[in-house]
Design an enzyme around this catalytic site. Sequence first.
Site, short mmCIF file in Angstrom:
data_model
loop_
_atom_site.label_atom_id
_atom_site.label_comp_id
_atom_site.label_asym_id
_atom_site.label_seq_id
_atom_site.Cartn_x
_atom_site.Cartn_y
_atom_site.Cartn_z
N GLN A 116 0.84 -1.19 0.00
CA GLN A 116 0.00 0.00 0.00
C GLN A 116 0.88 1.25 0.00
OE1 GLN A 116 -2.46 1.41 3.36
NE2 GLN A 116 -4.24 1.20 2.02
N TYR A 197 -6.33 10.62 3.56
CA TYR A 197 -4.94 10.93 3.20
C TYR A 197 -4.93 11.70 1.87
CZ TYR A 197 -4.09 8.11 7.26
OH TYR A 197 -4.10 7.64 8.55
N ARG A 244 -7.61 1.85 -2.89
CA ARG A 244 -8.51 1.79 -1.72
C ARG A 244 -9.21 3.14 -1.54
NH1 ARG A 244 -8.05 0.23 4.73
NH2 ARG A 244 -9.29 -1.61 4.39
N GLY A 337 -9.10 -6.47 9.27
CA GLY A 337 -8.04 -5.71 9.91
C GLY A 337 -7.76 -6.21 11.31
N ARG A 338 -8.58 -5.74 12.25
CA ARG A 338 -8.27 -6.01 13.66
C ARG A 338 -8.24 -7.49 14.01
NH1 ARG A 338 -12.74 -1.95 15.47
NH2 ARG A 338 -13.57 -2.86 13.57
C1 FNR Z 1 -5.90 0.43 10.17
N1 FNR Z 1 -6.43 0.70 8.91
C2 FNR Z 1 -5.60 1.05 7.87
N2 FNR Z 1 -6.11 1.28 6.63
C3 FNR Z 1 -5.30 1.52 5.58
O1 FNR Z 1 -5.80 1.68 4.46
N3 FNR Z 1 -3.95 1.57 5.75
C4 FNR Z 1 -3.35 1.39 6.96
O2 FNR Z 1 -2.12 1.41 7.08
C5 FNR Z 1 -4.21 1.15 8.08
N4 FNR Z 1 -3.70 0.99 9.33
C6 FNR Z 1 -4.50 0.58 10.37
C7 FNR Z 1 -3.93 0.28 11.59
C8 FNR Z 1 -4.71 -0.21 12.63
C9 FNR Z 1 -4.09 -0.59 13.94
C10 FNR Z 1 -6.12 -0.36 12.43
C11 FNR Z 1 -7.00 -0.92 13.53
C12 FNR Z 1 -6.69 -0.02 11.22
C13 FNR Z 1 -7.84 0.37 8.62
C14 FNR Z 1 -7.97 -1.13 8.34
O3 FNR Z 1 -7.34 -1.48 7.12
C15 FNR Z 1 -9.45 -1.58 8.24
O4 FNR Z 1 -10.09 -0.89 7.20
C16 FNR Z 1 -10.18 -1.29 9.55
O5 FNR Z 1 -9.46 -1.82 10.65
C17 FNR Z 1 -11.58 -1.86 9.56
O6 FNR Z 1 -11.54 -3.26 9.38
P1 FNR Z 1 -11.75 -4.26 10.63
O7 FNR Z 1 -10.64 -4.00 11.61
O8 FNR Z 1 -13.09 -3.93 11.21
O9 FNR Z 1 -11.67 -5.63 10.02
#
Ligand code: FNR
Length: 384
Positions: A116, A197, A244, A337-338
């Site tokens: 990314q 961003y 994205r 993600g999480r």
């Molecule tokens: C993120 N998210 C995120 N999105 C992205 O496009 N680039 C990134 O580097 C990050 N970094 C990031 C770090 C942390 C600790 C979290 C919790 C989230 C967003 C992530 O990709 C995702 O869209 C969200 O976490 C929602 O999905 P989940 O966690 O509900 O499955």
Amino acid sequence: MTTGRCPSTQAPERNVPVAKLFTPTQVGPYRLSHRVAMAPLTRMRSDPGDIPSELMVEYYKQRTTKDGLIISEASPVSIRGNGYAGAPGIYSDTQIAGWQRVTETVHARGGRIFQQLWHVGRQSHVDLQPNGDAPVAPSAIAAEGHAYSTRGEVPFSMPRALALHEIPAIIEEFRSGAERALRAGFDGVEIHGANGYLPDQFLQDGTNKRTDEYGGPIENRARFMLEVTQAAISVWGADRVGVRIAPSGTYGSMSDSDPAATFGYVTTQLDRLGIAYLHVVEPRIKGTEELSHGRAPIAAQHLRPKFSRTLIAAGGFTPASAEAIVTFGDADLVAFGRHFISNPDLPERIRQGLPLTRYDRSTFYGGDARGYTDYPTAEAAAAA
Ligand code: FNR
């Protein structure tokens, strides 16, 4: 679990069949064996110089599955493009070797990994900028929230508006980042056009008040994102580039007066460019038409008719809701993600209907192996 801080597990959604998630699909030239992708996750564990660390190699290795897709954490394409101390860069040749260790390890396990590419724009702080300069943005409007400097959380600084003549150099930063990603052995790149961003700041009219060809009507506001995407395509070919977007996200103080028109337009144009996939961050609030500004949230299902290749949905999915969206066909893959943070073997746990380990927010950003590489697989947890 060795941290001892988040020992509990989440109740599994028992008896939920997840058959469709474990059928093959395609991303550009790559055949994937399942549809549970790892979302991009900033974890801020790089070595000094924003060089990918050995710890990161282990982290990605743990999360690799055969013919599964990982999207790397956001990687700044320039020093000015960074807002998170410890985020691994792709702006200098010295960072390539570290990424090569990551991509070789993922490939050795049969996985696929896209990088990314990131420029935070206004979501930064003077401490993170060369010479203590102001961060850059389409317009001089500050975001609410925090960047992460070496001092910890710091409020976003007031940005300065980019001059028209500076914009080609930033697009070139994305192109050279894409080229370094190729040399580092990635399988493709994803433009980070989401979460407020820089490309998103140009796209949405709450942050873009320009009166030149990068501002005003949607055709102008989308120009930056589309030119950045074309720059990546010039290196990789369209079928190994993804983008994205977050049509309903408000993170980074984002807003748009007509998100349906804005994101509908950009989706159509990205489809015309022939990119491999569109990655849509879904509205977090489900089952309601009320989101920010009283507007209906825009989800993958609204953009699906406008995009002809692979669609990845992310944001708040459970195994059951992931199975539902791929079964209905509103998305081809779901990025988690999480849950992927705390379940290195997430696809296997979903496939078997095993409980998921809870994540520990306090170790999301920065730190060491704790809360990073010490979450066990279900197999290891059962043996312990
Ligand atoms: C993120 N998210 C995120 N999105 C992205 O496009 N680039 C990134 O580097 C990050 N970094 C990031 C770090 C942390 C600790 C979290 C919790 C989230 C967003 C992530 O990709 C995702 O869209 C969200 O976490 C929602 O999905 P989940 O966690 O509900 O499955």
